[in-house]
Design a protein around this motif. Sequence first.
Motif, mmCIF file in Angstrom:
data_model
loop_
_atom_site.group_PDB
_atom_site.id
_atom_site.type_symbol
_atom_site.label_atom_id
_atom_site.label_comp_id
_atom_site.label_asym_id
_atom_site.label_seq_id
_atom_site.Cartn_x
_atom_site.Cartn_y
_atom_site.Cartn_z
ATOM 1 N N ASP A 166 36.230 42.799 38.618
ATOM 2 C CA ASP A 166 36.554 42.572 37.211
ATOM 3 C C ASP A 166 38.027 42.869 36.955
ATOM 4 O O ASP A 166 38.708 42.123 36.255
ATOM 5 C CB ASP A 166 35.684 43.441 36.293
ATOM 6 C CG ASP A 166 34.230 42.987 36.272
ATOM 7 O OD1 ASP A 166 33.962 41.815 36.579
ATOM 8 O OD2 ASP A 166 33.371 43.832 35.952
ATOM 9 N N TRP A 167 38.521 43.959 37.543
ATOM 10 C CA TRP A 167 39.921 44.339 37.338
ATOM 11 C C TRP A 167 40.863 43.263 37.891
ATOM 12 O O TRP A 167 41.811 42.865 37.224
ATOM 13 C CB TRP A 167 40.227 45.691 37.998
ATOM 14 C CG TRP A 167 41.650 46.090 37.760
ATOM 15 C CD1 TRP A 167 42.130 46.769 36.688
ATOM 16 C CD2 TRP A 167 42.780 45.767 38.590
ATOM 17 N NE1 TRP A 167 43.500 46.901 36.803
ATOM 18 C CE2 TRP A 167 43.915 46.289 37.959
ATOM 19 C CE3 TRP A 167 42.942 45.087 39.791
ATOM 20 C CZ2 TRP A 167 45.206 46.171 38.494
ATOM 21 C CZ3 TRP A 167 44.218 44.960 40.326
ATOM 22 C CH2 TRP A 167 45.319 45.498 39.685
ATOM 23 N N ASP A 218 40.951 40.227 35.684
ATOM 24 C CA ASP A 218 41.724 40.489 34.466
ATOM 25 C C ASP A 218 43.214 40.532 34.769
ATOM 26 O O ASP A 218 44.027 39.991 34.017
ATOM 27 C CB ASP A 218 41.288 41.803 33.809
ATOM 28 C CG ASP A 218 39.902 41.727 33.209
ATOM 29 O OD1 ASP A 218 39.358 40.606 33.068
ATOM 30 O OD2 ASP A 218 39.342 42.808 32.887
ATOM 31 N N MET A 221 35.150 49.993 35.229
ATOM 32 C CA MET A 221 35.347 48.581 35.571
ATOM 33 C C MET A 221 35.404 48.461 37.094
ATOM 34 O O MET A 221 36.143 49.195 37.743
ATOM 35 C CB MET A 221 36.654 48.085 34.938
ATOM 36 C CG MET A 221 36.993 46.667 35.308
ATOM 37 S SD MET A 221 38.533 46.026 34.607
ATOM 38 C CE MET A 221 38.190 46.094 32.870
ATOM 39 N N ASN A 222 34.630 47.544 37.641
ATOM 40 C CA ASN A 222 34.677 47.386 39.091
ATOM 41 C C ASN A 222 35.937 46.619 39.504
ATOM 42 O O ASN A 222 36.606 45.995 38.680
ATOM 43 C CB ASN A 222 33.393 46.732 39.632
ATOM 44 C CG ASN A 222 33.280 45.266 39.303
ATOM 45 O OD1 ASN A 222 34.219 44.503 39.477
ATOM 46 N ND2 ASN A 222 32.117 44.842 38.859
#
Length: 101
Positions: free
Chosen positions: A5-6, A9, A1-2
């Motif tokens: 994205d992290w 989230d 996960m880049n």
Amino acid sequence: MNILDWIQDWFKENCDGDWEHGEVIQITTIDNPGWEVEIDISNTSIATMNLDWILNETNKQDWYGVKIANQKFTAAGDPGKLKFLLGLFKEMIDKIENQQE
């Protein structure tokens, strides 16, 4: 996960109907030149953590600093360090969460 994205989230997971109404995550440029990242950690697993300013500087074009104070993660670095600064935040969150398991 880049890292983007992290962080998306992480933000979504921490939204509680109140916390997200403040200036929770700010990414700005600074005149050194470089980046500054400020993240409100008042609603997180590292809310009570404090860290005095730590500066790591190889030269004026290769540097970063980080601190945690007043329930705020603050990191700054040279123009090539934005992903790195966000990664520092992720490392701190991951470390604390792993210690709590």
